[in-house]
Design an enzyme around this catalytic site. Structure first.
Site, mmCIF file in Angstrom:
data_model
loop_
_atom_site.group_PDB
_atom_site.id
_atom_site.type_symbol
_atom_site.label_atom_id
_atom_site.label_comp_id
_atom_site.label_asym_id
_atom_site.label_seq_id
_atom_site.Cartn_x
_atom_site.Cartn_y
_atom_site.Cartn_z
ATOM 1 N N GLU A 56 0.839 -1.197 0.000
ATOM 2 C CA GLU A 56 0.000 0.000 0.000
ATOM 3 C C GLU A 56 0.880 1.257 0.000
ATOM 4 O OE1 GLU A 56 -3.194 0.607 -0.121
ATOM 5 O OE2 GLU A 56 -4.282 -1.164 0.576
ATOM 6 N N ASN A 101 -5.557 3.744 6.542
ATOM 7 C CA ASN A 101 -5.492 2.950 5.325
ATOM 8 C C ASN A 101 -4.671 3.611 4.227
ATOM 9 O OD1 ASN A 101 -6.342 0.596 3.793
ATOM 10 N ND2 ASN A 101 -7.474 2.043 2.518
ATOM 11 N N ASN A 148 -9.716 5.656 0.977
ATOM 12 C CA ASN A 148 -8.605 5.139 0.196
ATOM 13 C C ASN A 148 -7.905 6.263 -0.563
ATOM 14 O OD1 ASN A 148 -6.956 2.963 -0.715
ATOM 15 N ND2 ASN A 148 -8.753 1.645 -0.713
ATOM 16 N N ASP A 162 -9.113 1.878 -5.775
ATOM 17 C CA ASP A 162 -8.255 1.760 -4.603
ATOM 18 C C ASP A 162 -7.291 2.937 -4.559
ATOM 19 O OD1 ASP A 162 -6.339 0.930 -2.669
ATOM 20 O OD2 ASP A 162 -6.856 -1.156 -2.995
#
Length: 254
Positions: free
Chosen positions: A30, A125, A178, A231
């Site tokens: 990520e 996140n 996100n 995403d």
């Protein structure tokens, strides 16, 4: 900027791009950040609580594991401070000194601020810093089986220094906060709540960091040919949005 004509033109160009792996596989990568000055790519292995640094020069990856953390969301280099970073892990933001010689014995982690204190299942996140150095970070609520509870997260703006550091909740009732980025003129903030499969835009005041006039600019429900969920996201110098589709095995340009 989101006209179909431009999308078609850019899609044709994108088909000529080759995609090649540059690191060994990780469990859940990520938050990629390309550092132009050092020619290094920073990213995280979320559920292993690990920070990663890949050198374009050496083609090697260094890693730093955060002890006693269930997840890590982003690592962002601090401007003009070599080997210093802001790290978002679990619900906490840290100042990290991580020497480039990868000596973990010299690394130092300093706690700065905690959000969602009443929501122990929440975690950061994704996030980025804006042009004024304010940190924008989103949270989600993770269940024990790693599924996500609906509408448990928020989007935070973290600003200030030292004792004046503060976290301001800018949006709430998000499921999977996100990807986010700004247009080149910093007049718009773009943001994704993955579970809704929508990309939204806000009018953005660069000086104050305030947002308003939320508007849906792309809804994947209107495009049944697209698979997965939006995403990660980045904006290029022309204001086009590049969206990674999780579960769709694709990067799309909007």
């Amino acid at each position: 900027m989101f006209a179909c004509t431009k999308l078609k033109q850019l899609s044709a160009k994108a088909r000529s791009v080759s995609i090649n792996p540059i690191t060994d596989p990780v469990q859940h990568s990520e938050g990629p950040f390309w550092h132009t000055n050092t020619q290094e790519l920073y990213f995280v292995d979320t559920f292993n609580g690990t920070l990663c640094r890949w050198s374009y020069k050496d083609k090697k990856t260094q890693s730093y594991h955060l002890e006693n953390h269930d997840s890590v969301g982003v690592i962002i280099p601090i401007k003009d401070k070599k080997d210093y970073f802001l790290v978002a892990a679990d619900r906490n933001v840290y100042n990290l000194y991580w020497p480039s010689d990868d000596n973990e014995n010299e690394a130092k982690l300093e706690h700065l601020i905690t959000v969602d204190e009443s929501k122990p299942k929440n975690q950061f996140n994704d996030g980025k810093a804006d042009s004024k150095g304010r940190l924008w970070l989103g949270t989600l609520t993770r269940n024990g089986d790693l599924s996500v509870a609906p509408e448990g997260g928020s989007l935070y703006k973290i600003s200030g220094f030292g004792d004046s550091l503060m976290a301001e909740e800018m949006e709430r009732s998000l499921s999977i906060s996100n990807g986010l980025d700004w247009c080149p003129e910093y007049k718009k903030l773009y943001h994704i709540d993955s579970q809704t499969r929508k990309i939204v835009a806000y009018d953005f005041d660069e000086q104050s960091g305030q947002i308003q006039n939320k508007k849906i600019i792309f809804d994947m429900a209107d495009h049944p040919n697209l698979e997965g969920i939006p995403d990660g996201m980045t904006a290029d110098g022309s204001g086009n949005l590049w969206i990674a589709l999780f579960g769709g095995s694709a990067v799309r340009i909007f």
